[in-house]
Design an enzyme around this catalytic site. Sequence first.
Site, PDB file in Angstrom:
ATOM      1  N   TYR A 165       0.834  -1.203   0.000  1.00 24.74           N
ATOM      2  CA  TYR A 165       0.000   0.000   0.000  1.00 24.74           C
ATOM      3  C   TYR A 165       0.866   1.250   0.000  1.00 24.74           C
ATOM      4  CZ  TYR A 165      -3.329   3.534   1.326  1.00 24.74           C
ATOM      5  OH  TYR A 165      -4.109   4.657   1.335  1.00 24.74           O
ATOM      6  N   TRP A 167       1.433   5.665  -1.604  1.00 28.86           N
ATOM      7  CA  TRP A 167       1.176   6.743  -2.561  1.00 28.86           C
ATOM      8  C   TRP A 167       2.269   6.899  -3.602  1.00 28.86           C
ATOM      9  CZ3 TRP A 167      -2.200  11.179  -3.307  1.00 28.86           C
ATOM     10  CH2 TRP A 167      -3.497  10.921  -2.856  1.00 28.86           C
TER      11      TRP A 167
HETATM   12  N1  MGD Z   1      -2.292   8.197  12.387  1.00 21.95           N
HETATM   13  C1  MGD Z   1      -2.572   8.310  11.094  1.00 21.95           C
HETATM   14  N2  MGD Z   1      -1.963   7.500  10.210  1.00 21.95           N
HETATM   15  C2  MGD Z   1      -2.242   7.611   8.904  1.00 21.95           C
HETATM   16  C3  MGD Z   1      -3.176   8.563   8.432  1.00 21.95           C
HETATM   17  C4  MGD Z   1      -3.814   9.411   9.387  1.00 21.95           C
HETATM   18  O1  MGD Z   1      -4.652  10.278   9.055  1.00 21.95           O
HETATM   19  N3  MGD Z   1      -3.477   9.254  10.702  1.00 21.95           N
HETATM   20  N4  MGD Z   1      -3.476   8.615   7.100  1.00 21.95           N
HETATM   21  C5  MGD Z   1      -3.361   7.372   6.366  1.00 21.95           C
HETATM   22  C6  MGD Z   1      -3.561   7.576   4.937  1.00 21.95           C
HETATM   23  S1  MGD Z   1      -5.066   8.239   4.482  1.00 21.95           S
HETATM   24  C7  MGD Z   1      -2.659   7.191   4.009  1.00 21.95           C
HETATM   25  S2  MGD Z   1      -3.109   7.295   2.354  1.00 21.95           S
HETATM   26  C8  MGD Z   1      -1.341   6.625   4.389  1.00 21.95           C
HETATM   27  C9  MGD Z   1      -0.206   7.099   3.487  1.00 21.95           C
HETATM   28  O2  MGD Z   1       0.879   6.261   3.599  1.00 21.95           O
HETATM   29  P1  MGD Z   1       1.916   6.079   2.393  1.00 21.95           P
HETATM   30  O3  MGD Z   1       1.227   6.137   1.091  1.00 21.95           O
HETATM   31  O4  MGD Z   1       2.734   4.872   2.689  1.00 21.95           O
HETATM   32  O5  MGD Z   1       2.798   7.403   2.572  1.00 21.95           O
HETATM   33  P2  MGD Z   1       3.878   8.084   1.628  1.00 21.95           P
HETATM   34  O6  MGD Z   1       4.672   8.949   2.530  1.00 21.95           O
HETATM   35  O7  MGD Z   1       3.216   8.739   0.480  1.00 21.95           O
HETATM   36  O8  MGD Z   1       4.800   6.873   1.171  1.00 21.95           O
HETATM   37  C10 MGD Z   1       5.123   6.613  -0.155  1.00 21.95           C
HETATM   38  C11 MGD Z   1       6.549   6.084  -0.222  1.00 21.95           C
HETATM   39  O9  MGD Z   1       6.822   5.715  -1.585  1.00 21.95           O
HETATM   40  C12 MGD Z   1       8.118   6.199  -1.951  1.00 21.95           C
HETATM   41  N5  MGD Z   1       8.109   6.384  -3.425  1.00 21.95           N
HETATM   42  C13 MGD Z   1       7.783   7.486  -4.126  1.00 21.95           C
HETATM   43  N6  MGD Z   1       7.879   7.245  -5.444  1.00 21.95           N
HETATM   44  C14 MGD Z   1       8.288   5.964  -5.586  1.00 21.95           C
HETATM   45  C15 MGD Z   1       8.557   5.133  -6.733  1.00 21.95           C
HETATM   46  O10 MGD Z   1       8.453   5.536  -7.876  1.00 21.95           O
HETATM   47  N7  MGD Z   1       8.937   3.839  -6.475  1.00 21.95           N
HETATM   48  C16 MGD Z   1       9.076   3.357  -5.215  1.00 21.95           C
HETATM   49  N8  MGD Z   1       9.463   2.091  -5.078  1.00 21.95           N
HETATM   50  N9  MGD Z   1       8.837   4.124  -4.118  1.00 21.95           N
HETATM   51  C17 MGD Z   1       8.436   5.407  -4.310  1.00 21.95           C
HETATM   52  C18 MGD Z   1       8.277   7.483  -1.173  1.00 21.95           C
HETATM   53  O11 MGD Z   1       9.647   7.827  -1.031  1.00 21.95           O
HETATM   54  C19 MGD Z   1       7.585   7.129   0.163  1.00 21.95           C
HETATM   55  O12 MGD Z   1       8.502   6.588   1.080  1.00 21.95           O
HETATM   56  O13 MGD Z   1      -1.038   6.973   5.745  1.00 21.95           O
HETATM   57  C20 MGD Z   1      -2.073   6.591   6.643  1.00 21.95           C
HETATM   58  N10 MGD Z   1      -1.637   6.766   8.010  1.00 21.95           N
HETATM   59  N1  MGD Z   2      -1.248  18.514   2.088  1.00 21.46           N
HETATM   60  C1  MGD Z   2      -1.682  17.236   2.067  1.00 21.46           C
HETATM   61  N2  MGD Z   2      -2.776  16.909   1.349  1.00 21.46           N
HETATM   62  C2  MGD Z   2      -3.242  15.621   1.345  1.00 21.46           C
HETATM   63  C3  MGD Z   2      -2.553  14.595   2.017  1.00 21.46           C
HETATM   64  C4  MGD Z   2      -1.371  14.956   2.746  1.00 21.46           C
HETATM   65  O1  MGD Z   2      -0.717  14.103   3.376  1.00 21.46           O
HETATM   66  N3  MGD Z   2      -0.976  16.284   2.744  1.00 21.46           N
HETATM   67  N4  MGD Z   2      -3.046  13.294   1.993  1.00 21.46           N
HETATM   68  C5  MGD Z   2      -4.057  12.956   0.996  1.00 21.46           C
HETATM   69  C6  MGD Z   2      -4.763  11.733   1.399  1.00 21.46           C
HETATM   70  S1  MGD Z   2      -4.039  10.220   1.084  1.00 21.46           S
HETATM   71  C7  MGD Z   2      -5.970  11.749   1.994  1.00 21.46           C
HETATM   72  S2  MGD Z   2      -6.704  10.274   2.445  1.00 21.46           S
HETATM   73  C8  MGD Z   2      -6.663  12.999   2.268  1.00 21.46           C
HETATM   74  C9  MGD Z   2      -7.103  13.056   3.731  1.00 21.46           C
HETATM   75  O2  MGD Z   2      -8.184  13.887   3.907  1.00 21.46           O
HETATM   76  P1  MGD Z   2      -8.884  13.934   5.351  1.00 21.46           P
HETATM   77  O3  MGD Z   2      -8.936  12.574   5.929  1.00 21.46           O
HETATM   78  O4  MGD Z   2     -10.148  14.681   5.232  1.00 21.46           O
HETATM   79  O5  MGD Z   2      -7.789  14.796   6.139  1.00 21.46           O
HETATM   80  P2  MGD Z   2      -7.420  14.863   7.689  1.00 21.46           P
HETATM   81  O6  MGD Z   2      -6.407  15.941   7.799  1.00 21.46           O
HETATM   82  O7  MGD Z   2      -7.074  13.528   8.236  1.00 21.46           O
HETATM   83  O8  MGD Z   2      -8.753  15.323   8.425  1.00 21.46           O
HETATM   84  C10 MGD Z   2      -9.517  16.436   7.964  1.00 21.46           C
HETATM   85  C11 MGD Z   2     -10.028  17.249   9.106  1.00 21.46           C
HETATM   86  O9  MGD Z   2     -10.757  16.404   9.993  1.00 21.46           O
HETATM   87  C12 MGD Z   2     -10.583  16.915  11.292  1.00 21.46           C
HETATM   88  N5  MGD Z   2     -10.913  15.908  12.300  1.00 21.46           N
HETATM   89  C13 MGD Z   2     -10.131  14.942  12.829  1.00 21.46           C
HETATM   90  N6  MGD Z   2     -10.790  14.244  13.763  1.00 21.46           N
HETATM   91  C14 MGD Z   2     -12.023  14.779  13.838  1.00 21.46           C
HETATM   92  C15 MGD Z   2     -13.185  14.496  14.618  1.00 21.46           C
HETATM   93  O10 MGD Z   2     -13.208  13.591  15.456  1.00 21.46           O
HETATM   94  N7  MGD Z   2     -14.287  15.256  14.375  1.00 21.46           N
HETATM   95  C16 MGD Z   2     -14.303  16.265  13.465  1.00 21.46           C
HETATM   96  N8  MGD Z   2     -15.430  16.947  13.296  1.00 21.46           N
HETATM   97  N9  MGD Z   2     -13.228  16.563  12.733  1.00 21.46           N
HETATM   98  C17 MGD Z   2     -12.107  15.827  12.905  1.00 21.46           C
HETATM   99  C18 MGD Z   2      -9.126  17.333  11.328  1.00 21.46           C
HETATM  100  O11 MGD Z   2      -8.896  18.266  12.372  1.00 21.46           O
HETATM  101  C19 MGD Z   2      -8.934  17.927   9.939  1.00 21.46           C
HETATM  102  O12 MGD Z   2      -9.103  19.325   9.937  1.00 21.46           O
HETATM  103  O13 MGD Z   2      -5.827  14.140   2.028  1.00 21.46           O
HETATM  104  C20 MGD Z   2      -5.070  14.074   0.835  1.00 21.46           C
HETATM  105  N10 MGD Z   2      -4.405  15.344   0.666  1.00 21.46           N
HETATM  106 MO    MO Z   3      -5.102   8.540   2.146  1.00 21.61          MO
END
Ligand code: MGD
Ligand code: MGD
Ligand code: MO
Length: 826
Positions: A165, A167
Amino acid sequence: MTLFNDKTANLSRRRLLKGMGACAALPLLGGLFPKSALANAISTALDQFTTLVPAQKGILTGAHWGAFEAIVEDGRMVRVQPVADDPAPNDLIDMAPYQVHAKNRIKYPMVRKSWLEHGPGASPELRGADEWVRVSWDQAIDLVAGEIKRVQSQFGPQAIHAGSYGWKSVGLFHNSRTLLHRLMNLSGGFTGYAGDYSTGAAQVIMSHVMGSIEVYEQQTAWPNVVEHAELVVLWGVNAQVTLKNSWNMPDHEGQAGFQALKEKGTRVISIDPVYNETAKLLGAEWLAPNAYTDVAMMLGVAHSLYSAKKHDQAFLDRYTSGFDQFLDYLLGKTDGQPKSAEWAAAICGVEAGQITQLALDMAAKRTMIMAGWGMQRQHHGEQPNWMLVTLAAMLGQIGLPGGGFGFSYHYSSGGSPTAKGGILSGISAGDAPKNSPAPIPVARIADCLANPGKTIDFNGRKVTYPDIKLVYVAGGNPFHHHQDTNNLLQAWRRPETVIVHEPYWTATAKHADIVLPVTTSYERNDLEMGGDYSQRYVFPMHQCVPPQFEARNDFDIFRAVAAKLGMEEAYTEGKDETLWLKQMYDAMALQARGAKVALPPFTMFWESNNYVRFPVPEANKQWIRHGDFRENPLLNPLGTPSGKIEIFSNTIARMGYADCAGHAKWFEPKEWKQGPAAAQYPLSLNTSHPTQRLHSQLDNTPLRDKFAVADREAIMIHPDDAKARGIADGDLVRAFNDRGQILVGALISKDVRPGVVRICEGAWFDPAEPGKVGALCKNGNVNCLTFDEGSSSLAQGNCGHMAQLQIEKFAGTAPANTAHAVPANA
Ligand SMILES: Nc1nc2c(c(=O)[nH]1)N[C@H]1C(S)=C(S)[C@@H](COP(=O)(O)OP(=O)(O)OC[C@H]3O[C@@H](n4cnc5c(=O)[nH]c(N)nc54)[C@H](O)[C@@H]3O)O[C@H]1N2
Ligand SMILES: Nc1nc2c(c(=O)[nH]1)N[C@H]1C(S)=C(S)[C@@H](COP(=O)(O)OP(=O)(O)OC[C@H]3O[C@@H](n4cnc5c(=O)[nH]c(N)nc54)[C@H](O)[C@@H]3O)O[C@H]1N2
Ligand SMILES: [Mo]
């Protein structure tokens, strides 16, 4: 029911064209700079293709955070400039040169010493702490191919976890995860995953309630929202931050949409424990519930609506099923507790009067409720989405201009009107072999590694964990993304071999056995769509600089492994990078022609260094989500068993789960302000997505200067909570609970509700004592504090956005931050 793990797979417009003919290879880089005679001739011929947008100065490419032109001098990328079409370019693109020339690039293939000397499974407790040995590419490929063969033949495909999994980077050909799956499918199959970390709970519950996953679907178009919505309620939405990034290359139209709302002066209410950047931008009114209590608050709103007879009974009768069963719960007939505004206020901390007023305001105005995903990344995370839809149904505005609900306005520019043109399909993972292992829910990975043979519930089925011997990661970073890092650290010791492809020495790379250096997307040629929902652009991604050090493309690594396994031809289909790109382009251009948009031949497109912009039909700017269902629910039923919005779901009720009932319901979370852990750990954790990163990506760039406090990840603390603990702005803080401890830097602000602290996800894990469970993370990886349990038996989504903790001023000498350091010998 299908679970999507590719965020664009559900777009119904996406279709695959087969049967493309082969053609001659082109010198992709050679012809581009300096401009050849051919390229000059092409420029003059381009006028006939009005869809092409000329580049200005540099080499056209892009990232999850925007399309840009890279300026290259003496073989080094030195700076970038955004493309002219971007309405909201951001500072993340400026980091591209630092990505390419990062100090912590992995330079050579490396193998962990004990593993190399003693074979698979040797001293797994040394993962993250062992020495590294440089090996040749030939030896590395031999080792990788050998492991795939060994594990396949000894244990079978279920013993290989190649879900991987993550990005990764944009680019539909050099798609590391798909390329990995392609190899694994050819070589016998593998254990993959279902769902994703983003919307694990929401996508499963929505499929039952709305008959579609909603979270990655097109939303009512922005121009329609701006024109018709009188009140916009942002429920846990920080779009100003999250719209910076997209799964494809962003069109940033969502940011333009919010800007238009602001200019029009539309009333906006933000419901979030944090007064976030989006609320600030829009000058929104702020309601700050206690963390994790939104369902109670929504129930209070619903009860107020019903009590004031402001609910739309006609809508409920015609378009929904099961409201009466829910009503019995709402009124307290089933459990003796009416879910009144007063009841809700005692849980969520928002005054009863404000809850009632919110209900009346929403009923009186054309209201669009936009919801983010943070609140479903929680224990019982299915409920906020279900309850929000229930509430929207009671308001009766679903399918009307500017009304209803939307779960993707904050993500990849949902609501950006869909263009008419062609769509690129990338390289495919191929067909899974017969009897391929069943996937595990994505966020149960550590539980699976640690507990082979354990059976869990999952959406009406049972899943039994396989015994994983080989973990293969290409394009993800589990040591930041997965919950309860210390639990992961222990589970990670169970497999015999861990292989990681990475450009950088991330914590995941540091915890592998075999590490292979890969190119960044700026070191290879590719194609990508621009605008996830609009599908409006086709961007070339031209190679800007040669591969750095010994880095290779994921494709070339897998091709070499495939060759060792005797399946190179099947892997490549006899095509190199150029041919793959040409065929992808040709198939897209054929679709475009069907849509009456003429595109130049591939060579001309590629040599021109331009991008394609498709026209957006006027009708699409007024598209309304569920408009057709509203117009005729019999002809256009939802994909639910009843064809209607399921306020009560018999399917779910029949599953008989204790943690997910037949209708939306308030369940006390495992950890929260009023839970048992709160006496020791009184603060509630918020793990928002970072403003100046994409997860962990770009943590190793100078952007860090903008967000790090005391050289650590920041912790936002309310002044009252800081004062009670003698913490001043800029102080080093230790944040901890029973699961772990991290160092963070204090950012004291009234923008966070008292009792809640915000630490963004994505800081690189940097244990003070590598390999030791529970060691202090010196950089502030928030997942050291979160718990690793499924949201419920239904969706098994992750609970990353929930944990109780305590904080204190850090007393000792500040340890050096080594998160971005390169291991010794590497
Ligand atoms: N506590 C908490 N944990 C969370 C979240 C949260 O809200 N709270 N959010 C979750 C969510 S929504 C997501 S989507 C995940 C994201 O988790 P990830 O998608 O695992 O996060 P990234 O940092 O985007 O990691 C991508 C990795 O791929 C590498 N990479 C980039 N390009 C390439 C390529 O071309 N080839 C290879 N082999 N590697 C490459 C980058 O260097 C990086 O290390 O985290 C989750 N974790
Ligand atoms: N700059 C930036 N953009 C991104 C990403 C990134 O890592 N950086 N990640 C991308 C990815 S993979 C995803 S999945 C999306 C994530 O998109 P989201 O999941 O919507 O993003 P979050 O920042 O986890 O949460 C959004 C808002 O929810 C609020 N929130 C948290 N807990 C609670 C709660 O219990 N109640 C309420 N009412 N609000 C709460 C947080 O304070 C925050 O302002 O963003 C995408 N865009
Ligand atoms: Mo995500």
